[in-house]
Design a protein around this motif. Sequence first.
Motif, PDB file in Angstrom:
ATOM      1  N   SER A  90      43.089  18.625  -4.279  1.00  0.00           N
ATOM      2  CA  SER A  90      41.818  17.991  -3.868  1.00  0.00           C
ATOM      3  C   SER A  90      41.721  16.534  -4.311  1.00  0.00           C
ATOM      4  CB  SER A  90      40.633  18.782  -4.428  1.00  0.00           C
ATOM      5  OG  SER A  90      40.543  18.629  -5.840  1.00  0.00           O
ATOM      6  N   LYS A  91      42.495  16.155  -5.332  1.00  0.00           N
ATOM      7  CA  LYS A  91      42.471  14.779  -5.827  1.00  0.00           C
ATOM      8  C   LYS A  91      43.579  13.925  -5.228  1.00  0.00           C
ATOM      9  CE  LYS A  91      40.366  15.847 -10.322  1.00  0.00           C
ATOM     10  NZ  LYS A  91      40.532  15.772 -11.800  1.00  0.00           N
ATOM     11  N   ALA A  92      44.463  14.537  -4.449  1.00  0.00           N
ATOM     12  CA  ALA A  92      45.632  13.822  -3.947  1.00  0.00           C
ATOM     13  C   ALA A  92      45.272  12.900  -2.785  1.00  0.00           C
ATOM     14  CB  ALA A  92      46.705  14.819  -3.513  1.00  0.00           C
ATOM     15  N   ASP A  93      45.984  11.769  -2.718  1.00  0.00           N
ATOM     16  CA  ASP A  93      45.861  10.854  -1.586  1.00  0.00           C
ATOM     17  C   ASP A  93      46.812  11.237  -0.458  1.00  0.00           C
ATOM     18  OD1 ASP A  93      44.010   8.914  -2.868  1.00  0.00           O
ATOM     19  OD2 ASP A  93      45.713   8.621  -4.220  1.00  0.00           O
ATOM     20  N   VAL A  94      47.899  11.933  -0.805  1.00  0.00           N
ATOM     21  CA  VAL A  94      48.878  12.412   0.163  1.00  0.00           C
ATOM     22  C   VAL A  94      49.434  13.735  -0.352  1.00  0.00           C
ATOM     23  CG1 VAL A  94      51.034  11.944   1.415  1.00  0.00           C
ATOM     24  CG2 VAL A  94      49.566  10.037   0.714  1.00  0.00           C
ATOM     25  N   THR A  95      49.650  14.686   0.551  1.00  0.00           N
ATOM     26  CA  THR A  95      50.329  15.929   0.167  1.00  0.00           C
ATOM     27  C   THR A  95      51.530  16.143   1.086  1.00  0.00           C
ATOM     28  OG1 THR A  95      48.764  17.165   1.550  1.00  0.00           O
ATOM     29  CG2 THR A  95      48.347  17.116  -0.819  1.00  0.00           C
ATOM     30  N   GLN A 368      62.753   8.931   5.039  1.00  0.00           N
ATOM     31  CA  GLN A 368      62.191   7.994   6.015  1.00  0.00           C
ATOM     32  C   GLN A 368      60.778   8.397   6.424  1.00  0.00           C
ATOM     33  OE1 GLN A 368      65.259   8.256   8.974  1.00  0.00           O
ATOM     34  NE2 GLN A 368      66.591   6.759   7.967  1.00  0.00           N
ATOM     35  N   LEU A 369      60.557   9.692   6.590  1.00  0.00           N
ATOM     36  CA  LEU A 369      59.226  10.178   6.921  1.00  0.00           C
ATOM     37  C   LEU A 369      58.258   9.948   5.756  1.00  0.00           C
ATOM     38  CD1 LEU A 369      57.143  11.702   8.598  1.00  0.00           C
ATOM     39  CD2 LEU A 369      58.252  13.851   7.926  1.00  0.00           C
ATOM     40  N   ILE A 370      58.730  10.174   4.539  1.00  0.00           N
ATOM     41  CA  ILE A 370      57.913   9.914   3.359  1.00  0.00           C
ATOM     42  C   ILE A 370      57.542   8.433   3.296  1.00  0.00           C
ATOM     43  CG2 ILE A 370      57.991   9.783   0.827  1.00  0.00           C
ATOM     44  CD1 ILE A 370      59.731  12.387   0.964  1.00  0.00           C
ATOM     45  N   ARG A 371      58.522   7.557   3.541  1.00  0.00           N
ATOM     46  CA  ARG A 371      58.270   6.108   3.552  1.00  0.00           C
ATOM     47  C   ARG A 371      57.145   5.738   4.509  1.00  0.00           C
ATOM     48  NH1 ARG A 371      62.750   3.628   6.820  1.00  0.00           N
ATOM     49  NH2 ARG A 371      61.396   4.552   8.414  1.00  0.00           N
ATOM     50  N   ASP A 372      57.234   6.218   5.730  1.00  0.00           N
ATOM     51  CA  ASP A 372      56.236   5.833   6.738  1.00  0.00           C
ATOM     52  C   ASP A 372      54.868   6.424   6.425  1.00  0.00           C
ATOM     53  OD1 ASP A 372      58.192   4.404   7.976  1.00  0.00           O
ATOM     54  OD2 ASP A 372      58.499   5.819   9.627  1.00  0.00           O
ATOM     55  N   THR A 373      54.846   7.618   5.831  1.00  0.00           N
ATOM     56  CA  THR A 373      53.569   8.228   5.457  1.00  0.00           C
ATOM     57  C   THR A 373      52.894   7.427   4.345  1.00  0.00           C
ATOM     58  OG1 THR A 373      54.442  10.425   6.030  1.00  0.00           O
ATOM     59  CG2 THR A 373      52.465  10.342   4.661  1.00  0.00           C
ATOM     60  N   LEU A 374      53.672   7.022   3.341  1.00  0.00           N
ATOM     61  CA  LEU A 374      53.110   6.224   2.242  1.00  0.00           C
ATOM     62  C   LEU A 374      52.636   4.868   2.737  1.00  0.00           C
ATOM     63  CD1 LEU A 374      55.675   6.986  -0.626  1.00  0.00           C
ATOM     64  CD2 LEU A 374      53.490   8.120  -0.168  1.00  0.00           C
TER      65      LEU A 374
END
Length: 526
Positions: A90-95, A368-374
């Motif tokens: 609930s506190k996360a900005d990304v999961t 690469q997917l993690i990079r674009d999500t961040l």
Amino acid sequence: MCVPRLVLRTLAATATAVVGIAVTGCEGHARPPADAENPNAALRVVTTTEILADLVREVGGDRVQVDSIVPPGGDPHSYEPTPADAKAVSKADVTFTNHLLLEEHALIKTVDSNAREDTPNVSLAEASETYGAHVIPLVEDVGLDVLWLGLRVRGEGEARGATRSSDVLLSATEVRGPGELVAYLTESLGQPNVYFNSADGFSAKDTTSLPPAAHTHLNWAFTKPGVYRLTLEAKLKNPGGGTPQPVGKGTYTFAVGVDPHTVAGPDDTILGDGHTDLTVNLDSGKMSAFTDLRTKGKSQEEIPPGDVVIDVPNRALETVPGEKRFSFLGTPGAKIHQLPQAVLGKHVHGEIDPHLWQDVRNAKSYAQLIRDTLKKRDPKGARTYDANSRAYERELDEADTYVRDRIAGIPSDRRQLITTHDAFGYLADAYGLTVAGFVVPNPAQEPSADDVEKLSTTIRNLKVPAVFMEPNLVQRATVLNQVAEDQHVKVCMLYGDAFDQHTRHYTDMMRHNADELRSCLGGTKK
């Protein structure tokens, strides 16, 4: 080039060998320490597993604080989330999850129900295919001489509002036949869990649930020979409550101890071997028998319930055990017809092998997917994420080459992989190995006597020099150890789903796996 930080030290050369791993530094690449608090982080990220957490730390660097729900050495297949896990989400900005049914469904529900609506919640295994990840089907060959019959949910059900956190309720509502019908799951250690039982009439309790795109095994028992017709109804229960919505309904015919040809019509298909699931399709709203019979295991097709007859032959006769826990099947010693569930223990999975990271090129797609999500969540950090990703992708390329070269040095006739559970299909497919066998498909299961005999025969026939256990499954590797001792082969270590206290980084894990395979299966010195 980054020097491998893993140095193997064999502590015991017995079947219960323990492999210690000394960790040294890797020059030129300062990794964020796992589990370290980072008060200056721009993003708080929660992942389901330690492997995913490591990938996020590599790409995110100092701009992210990353926490894994499943602890070091934990098993994502069976981990049950806690209230503290829900709070962290609930506190996360990304999961980030892996999914493809890798994680226990309760864990996925915890993530989906607690992630804030305005935050990315990314299933890496599913979304990374658009970044070039290679996915392979999960093939199960159980070698039964009768039909293997399970339950399955197909389709995504988007038009019905279904998500991966939804539950599909499958209920037995009516059966016509000369005796009683019981469908039950044999849990670990042989404990039965009844799903449907007509002995006291069907009611709401004769219902089981599956996640979307999932499959499970069952035993199907019939107390008397004859023709049975079972009606199943499917309903969709979406997160947030509300009345479950009807999806499909179908009636299936079983020929129990009688010639199925006397029951089947001229255009009906008799299902007597191979793999079939009684299936609901969330997209079409139709029930079917999803079977591989007519393609001899190469693919599966949906056949309407009214067009099939399920053969339960007399060779499926079993004796009701004397233990009280099996009293629901009838009087001890009585004869029943039973289609066995094929694989002991609860084993819910999908159609795609979820262990994509065992191919390093897939981990590159994850990164690469993690990079674009961040970057989308934290645009100010875009340059940092791009730079970190480029550096890490080079390291992944080096690791991929290392794994490939090490395994290439193993003679082709010795590249046979026998493991604790079925988690290394991508490793085999990417680097030229063959999955020759495993104790059980899923680590939550208990092996049967047939599993043990099949494993022993495989080792003996292929003359393999070693078998492989996973550090987090050492406590469940009794059978593998015993078989290895009986067959006079080594027991070595491969990392599959989790890290341990010795290995905390993905590239180290893959280099270790390559070294261990080379050392234990044998090969030319390099």
